[in-house]
Structures are given as structure tokens and as C-alpha cells.
Design a protein around this motif. Structure first.
Motif, PDB file in Angstrom:
ATOM      1  N   ILE A 190       0.846  -1.191   0.000  1.00  0.00           N
ATOM      2  CA  ILE A 190       0.000   0.000   0.000  1.00  0.00           C
ATOM      3  C   ILE A 190       0.883   1.242   0.000  1.00  0.00           C
ATOM      4  O   ILE A 190       1.724   1.415   0.899  1.00  0.00           O
ATOM      5  N   LEU A 191       0.706   2.086  -1.006  1.00  0.00           N
ATOM      6  CA  LEU A 191       1.430   3.356  -1.043  1.00  0.00           C
ATOM      7  C   LEU A 191       0.585   4.393  -0.301  1.00  0.00           C
ATOM      8  O   LEU A 191      -0.445   4.830  -0.803  1.00  0.00           O
ATOM      9  N   GLY A 192       1.005   4.742   0.922  1.00  0.00           N
ATOM     10  CA  GLY A 192       0.265   5.694   1.752  1.00  0.00           C
ATOM     11  C   GLY A 192      -0.587   4.990   2.788  1.00  0.00           C
ATOM     12  O   GLY A 192      -1.734   4.657   2.529  1.00  0.00           O
ATOM     13  N   LEU A 193       0.002   4.710   3.959  1.00  0.00           N
ATOM     14  CA  LEU A 193      -0.784   4.062   5.017  1.00  0.00           C
ATOM     15  C   LEU A 193      -1.289   5.135   5.990  1.00  0.00           C
ATOM     16  O   LEU A 193      -0.917   5.175   7.154  1.00  0.00           O
ATOM     17  N   GLY A 194      -2.152   6.007   5.455  1.00  0.00           N
ATOM     18  CA  GLY A 194      -2.747   7.059   6.290  1.00  0.00           C
ATOM     19  C   GLY A 194      -4.117   6.622   6.773  1.00  0.00           C
ATOM     20  O   GLY A 194      -4.347   5.441   7.015  1.00  0.00           O
ATOM     21  N   ARG A 195      -5.019   7.597   6.883  1.00  0.00           N
ATOM     22  CA  ARG A 195      -6.367   7.288   7.392  1.00  0.00           C
ATOM     23  C   ARG A 195      -7.054   6.221   6.541  1.00  0.00           C
ATOM     24  O   ARG A 195      -7.584   5.235   7.059  1.00  0.00           O
ATOM     25  N   ILE A 196      -7.040   6.408   5.207  1.00  0.00           N
ATOM     26  CA  ILE A 196      -7.736   5.462   4.332  1.00  0.00           C
ATOM     27  C   ILE A 196      -6.892   4.206   4.109  1.00  0.00           C
ATOM     28  O   ILE A 196      -7.402   3.083   4.138  1.00  0.00           O
ATOM     29  N   GLY A 197      -5.585   4.398   3.915  1.00  0.00           N
ATOM     30  CA  GLY A 197      -4.691   3.269   3.688  1.00  0.00           C
ATOM     31  C   GLY A 197      -4.798   2.233   4.804  1.00  0.00           C
ATOM     32  O   GLY A 197      -4.806   1.023   4.554  1.00  0.00           O
ATOM     33  N   LEU A 198      -4.913   2.712   6.044  1.00  0.00           N
ATOM     34  CA  LEU A 198      -5.031   1.805   7.184  1.00  0.00           C
ATOM     35  C   LEU A 198      -6.339   1.023   7.127  1.00  0.00           C
ATOM     36  O   LEU A 198      -6.362  -0.182   7.437  1.00  0.00           O
ATOM     37  N   LEU A 249       9.526   3.154  -2.331  1.00  0.00           N
ATOM     38  CA  LEU A 249       8.479   2.638  -3.224  1.00  0.00           C
ATOM     39  C   LEU A 249       9.052   1.556  -4.129  1.00  0.00           C
ATOM     40  O   LEU A 249       8.413   0.535  -4.398  1.00  0.00           O
ATOM     41  N   LYS A 250      10.278   1.771  -4.607  1.00  0.00           N
ATOM     42  CA  LYS A 250      10.942   0.819  -5.496  1.00  0.00           C
ATOM     43  C   LYS A 250      11.110  -0.537  -4.809  1.00  0.00           C
ATOM     44  O   LYS A 250      10.793  -1.579  -5.388  1.00  0.00           O
ATOM     45  N   GLU A 251      11.602  -0.502  -3.566  1.00  0.00           N
ATOM     46  CA  GLU A 251      11.789  -1.758  -2.835  1.00  0.00           C
ATOM     47  C   GLU A 251      10.462  -2.475  -2.598  1.00  0.00           C
ATOM     48  O   GLU A 251      10.392  -3.700  -2.668  1.00  0.00           O
ATOM     49  N   MET A 252       9.413  -1.689  -2.343  1.00  0.00           N
ATOM     50  CA  MET A 252       8.104  -2.319  -2.138  1.00  0.00           C
ATOM     51  C   MET A 252       7.622  -2.957  -3.439  1.00  0.00           C
ATOM     52  O   MET A 252       7.158  -4.100  -3.445  1.00  0.00           O
ATOM     53  N   ALA A 253       7.772  -2.218  -4.549  1.00  0.00           N
ATOM     54  CA  ALA A 253       7.309  -2.738  -5.843  1.00  0.00           C
ATOM     55  C   ALA A 253       8.045  -4.026  -6.217  1.00  0.00           C
ATOM     56  O   ALA A 253       7.475  -4.919  -6.840  1.00  0.00           O
ATOM     57  N   GLU A 254       9.311  -4.101  -5.827  1.00  0.00           N
ATOM     58  CA  GLU A 254      10.082  -5.326  -6.103  1.00  0.00           C
ATOM     59  C   GLU A 254       9.591  -6.504  -5.262  1.00  0.00           C
ATOM     60  O   GLU A 254       9.571  -7.640  -5.712  1.00  0.00           O
ATOM     61  N   ALA A 255       9.161  -6.202  -4.029  1.00  0.00           N
ATOM     62  CA  ALA A 255       8.796  -7.269  -3.086  1.00  0.00           C
ATOM     63  C   ALA A 255       7.364  -7.782  -3.273  1.00  0.00           C
ATOM     64  O   ALA A 255       7.081  -8.935  -2.984  1.00  0.00           O
ATOM     65  N   VAL A 256       6.459  -6.915  -3.729  1.00  0.00           N
ATOM     66  CA  VAL A 256       5.041  -7.307  -3.793  1.00  0.00           C
ATOM     67  C   VAL A 256       4.617  -7.619  -5.230  1.00  0.00           C
ATOM     68  O   VAL A 256       5.366  -7.380  -6.186  1.00  0.00           O
ATOM     69  N   ASP A 257       3.379  -8.160  -5.384  1.00  0.00           N
ATOM     70  CA  ASP A 257       2.835  -8.357  -6.730  1.00  0.00           C
ATOM     71  C   ASP A 257       1.573  -7.517  -6.949  1.00  0.00           C
ATOM     72  O   ASP A 257       0.951  -7.580  -8.005  1.00  0.00           O
ATOM     73  N   THR A 258       1.197  -6.742  -5.924  1.00  0.00           N
ATOM     74  CA  THR A 258      -0.007  -5.921  -6.022  1.00  0.00           C
ATOM     75  C   THR A 258       0.262  -4.594  -5.339  1.00  0.00           C
ATOM     76  O   THR A 258       0.642  -4.567  -4.160  1.00  0.00           O
ATOM     77  N   LEU A 259       0.088  -3.502  -6.084  1.00  0.00           N
ATOM     78  CA  LEU A 259       0.370  -2.173  -5.536  1.00  0.00           C
ATOM     79  C   LEU A 259      -0.919  -1.366  -5.482  1.00  0.00           C
ATOM     80  O   LEU A 259      -1.605  -1.209  -6.496  1.00  0.00           O
ATOM     81  N   ILE A 260      -1.263  -0.884  -4.278  1.00  0.00           N
ATOM     82  CA  ILE A 260      -2.449  -0.051  -4.127  1.00  0.00           C
ATOM     83  C   ILE A 260      -2.010   1.357  -3.754  1.00  0.00           C
ATOM     84  O   ILE A 260      -1.356   1.556  -2.724  1.00  0.00           O
TER      85      ILE A 260
END
Ligand code: NDP
Length: 319
Positions: free
Chosen positions: A149-157, A189-200
């Protein structure tokens, strides 16, 4: 008693905002945001703005005695907070009241993108189930996915919490790590994109997030990768996304927001591996009413009690 404050409404806004504003204020509304129709004397009287969408420097500078801009929506990228801050004008938004609705939409969009339910329904409605047989199996599934999840704020959480029962792996990237959650934190963000298969994406549209989801990120997400955007279209390099979807650098995308709304690139519409919504994440009667109330309650709070409910961090709160 004192004269009511004058509020300017540039452009279209939820009808409940106008209805309720009229009970407490003098309202000058310009349905097409035309400033020229407002004479200098009226402009000088305006102390507040209620706006949905764009409120740029030209609008702000037209009102010498402006104190507060109440913006409809939690994202206020359409309002020039820099110009407002320079003039000591406070901007408010509508956080929290839409968290659940937007998070629900994100989950729906994710499932629709993976399992192609909108296409399946169209297939049924076109009578093809009866004439051609079962709808083709969906090439993707939510099962076993790793979600970033890009942005774990109010909605991201709220999105993360909703993902827990789906038994997926949950991680996030934001500039700062949260101390109150156990989800995997990625430092970029790059490291997350490498680790996951789904980006929100549920990050705000700011100069810092402008086109941060680019060719490099899609490449890192990879051929099984699915991209969901319920944040802002400005965070995505839309041409790079179209290329990535066309050449299968990533598998699919589900999008509620676009770079130049309401203009959606024809290439995105033509693609088979996209699921597209017209910016409806918060768009239920119930939630939009709550947002409309918060727009008005901020103005009532300021002009009747000298207190704002939900000011944004970029503009100064005085008084
Ligand atoms: P919050 O401010 O609560 O959360 C924003 C999150 O994004 C935080 O985790 C923040 O963390 C992170 N963030 C901000 N800037 C960056 C950056 N440059 N790089 C990485 N992460 C960043 O906002 P909300 O959850 O209330 O709303 C988020 C956005 O969702 C809104 O601004 C709006 O644009 C969009 N939205 C879209 C809707 C739709 O209809 N599709 C409806 C509602 C909202 P940190 O500061 O630590 O980086």
C-alpha cells in the motif's frame, strides 16, 4: 444582529452544501467559476470559499478579505495551499468521514480487476452465457497475493484492515514508518514494488508524489503485477502505465482516478486488462452528505465559534 458572512462558491458543488450554507450565510455562487461576474464590492465582502475541485491563485487573489477555504473532499490538491498560506488563509478538507467508503471501494476495485466481475456481468447481460457457454476463467486471483500500500494514512489503514481476512501479505510504503501497525514497512516505493505483486495507491497528490509510479516501478512490480489506484492520477506516469499494460510488463490495473479527469485515455479504455471507474470511491449518497456537512460545519465553526474542525497542515491556524 451582525450581518452573516459572505461565502463564495466557485463552480459546482454538492447541493447539500449550498442548501445548508444558505441557512447561515450570504452565498455568492458562480456555477461556472466565472469571477468576472462578481463586482469589486462583492469580492471585498467575501470572507469564505466553499469549493469542490479547483481553487487556484486566480480565485484566491480575487478576494482581498478571504479568511478560509473549505474544500470538499479529503484530497485538496486542487486548492493552492501555498498561495493561501502566504496570505494567512486557512484551508480545510473533509477527512475521516469517507474512510470506510473509499476503503470498501478499493477492495471492490481490487477484486473486480483480478476476477473481472464487471466483464462477467456484461457477458451475462449480452446473453452470451446462454449462447456461448460459461464466461472464461479469470486469469488472476487474490489468493496468495502480496500487497503493498502506497500511503498508510487514514484510508490506507482501513484498506489494510479490510485486507487482513483475505489472508494476503500486507506491506506499505510511506515516508515515515508507523509504530502502531505490524504490517511490513518498505523504506522506498521501489523496494516495495520489487517485493510485492499488487500495488495499491492511496497517497495524496502532491509535488512529492507527482508521477512517482513510473516505468521503473511497473518494471519492479513485474509480469504478475496488479496496480490499483484510488489515490490520485497525478501520482502515475499514465503513458508509462499504458505501455506497461500493453506489453504485459504488469498484468492488470484497476483505476478510480486519472491524470486529466474526466478525460480517460482511449488506450486505457481499449485495453482488456484494465478495470476503470469514474472517480467514485467516496460517491455514495450517505458519504457525500457527510462530506457536504463537514464543508459547511467548518465554515460555521469559523464564522460562528472561531474554531475550525479540520484544517489542513499546510495553512496556519490562528485565532
Ligand atoms: P492521509 O493524509 O491520512 O494519508 C496519506 C498517506 O500518504 C500517509 O501515510 C502519508 O505518510 C503518505 N504520503 C504522503 N506523501 C507521501 C510521499 N511523498 N511519499 C510516500 N507516502 C506519502 O490521507 P487520507 O488517507 O485521508 O487520503 C489519502 C488520499 O487519498 C487523499 O489525499 C486523496 O488524494 C485520495 N482519495 C481519493 C478518493 C477517491 O475518490 N478516489 C477519495 C478519498 C481520498 P507520510 O507522510 O509518512 O509519507
Amino acid at each position: 444582529s451582525e450581518n452573516p458572512a459572505t461565502i463564495f462558491v466557485p463552480g459546482r458543488i454538492h447541493p447539500r452544501v449550498l442548501e445548508r450554507l444558505n441557512d447561515s450565510f450570504e452565498v455568492i455562487s458562480a456555477p461556472h467559476a466565472e469571477l468576472a461576474s462578481v463586482d469589486a464590492e462583492t469580492r471585498a465582502r467575501v470572507r469564505g470559499i466553499a469549493v469542490s475541485g479547483k481553487c487556484d491563485a486566480a480565485v484566491i487573489d480575487a478576494f482581498p478579505n478571504l479568511e478560509v477555504i473549505s474544500s470538499f473532499g479529503v484530497g485538496y490538491d486542487g486548492t493552492d495551499t501555498k498561495t493561501a498560506a502566504e496570505r494567512g488563509i486557512i484551508v480545510t478538507n473533509t477527512p475521516d468521514v469517507l474512510n470506510d467508503e473509499v476503503a470498501d471501494t478499493a477492495i471492490a476495485l481490487l477484486l473486480n480487476t483480478l476476477r473481472q466481475f464487471p466483464k462477467a456481468e456484461t457477458y451475462l447481460r449480452e446473453g452470451r452465457w446462454a449462447s456461448e457457454g460459461p464466461f472464461p476463467l479469470s486469469p488472476f486471483s487474490l489468493k496468495g497475493r502480496s500487497i503493498g500500500i502506497l500511503g498508510l494514512g487514514r484510508i490506507g489503514l482501513e484498506i489494510a484492515k479490510r485486507l487482513e481476512p483475505f489472508k494476503v501479505t500486507i506491506g506499505y510504503y510511506s515516508r515515515s514508518q508507523r509504530s502502531d501497525v505490524g504490517y511490513i514497512y518498505y523504506p522506498s516505493l521501489k523496494e516495495m514494488a520489487e517485493a510485492v505483486d499488487t500495488l495499491i495507491c492511496i497517497a495524496p497528490g502532491t509535488p512529492d508524489t507527482f508521477k512517482i509510479i513510473n516505468a521503473e516501478i511497473f518494471e519492479a512490480l513485474g509480469p504478475g503485477g496488479v496496480f490499483i489506484n484510488v489515490g490520485r492520477g497525478s501520482s502515475v506516469d499514465e503513458e508509462a502505465m499504458i505501455t506497461a499494460l500493453s506489453d504485459k510488463t504488469i498484468a492488470a490495473a484497476g483505476l478510480d482516478v486519472f491524470f486529466d479527469e474526466p478525460n480517460v485515455p482511449a488506450e486505457l479504455i481499449a485495453l482488456d486488462n484494465t478495470c476503470l471507474l469514474p472517480h467514485v470511491a467516496s460517491a455514495s449518497v450517505q458519504t457525500r452528505n457527510a462530506m457536504a456537512d463537514l464543508v459547511v460545519d467548518n465554515l460555521i465553526g469559523w464564522f460562528k465559534d472561531g474554531r475550525l474542525l479540520t484544517p489542513v497542515p499546510e495553512t496556519p491556524v490562528k485565532g
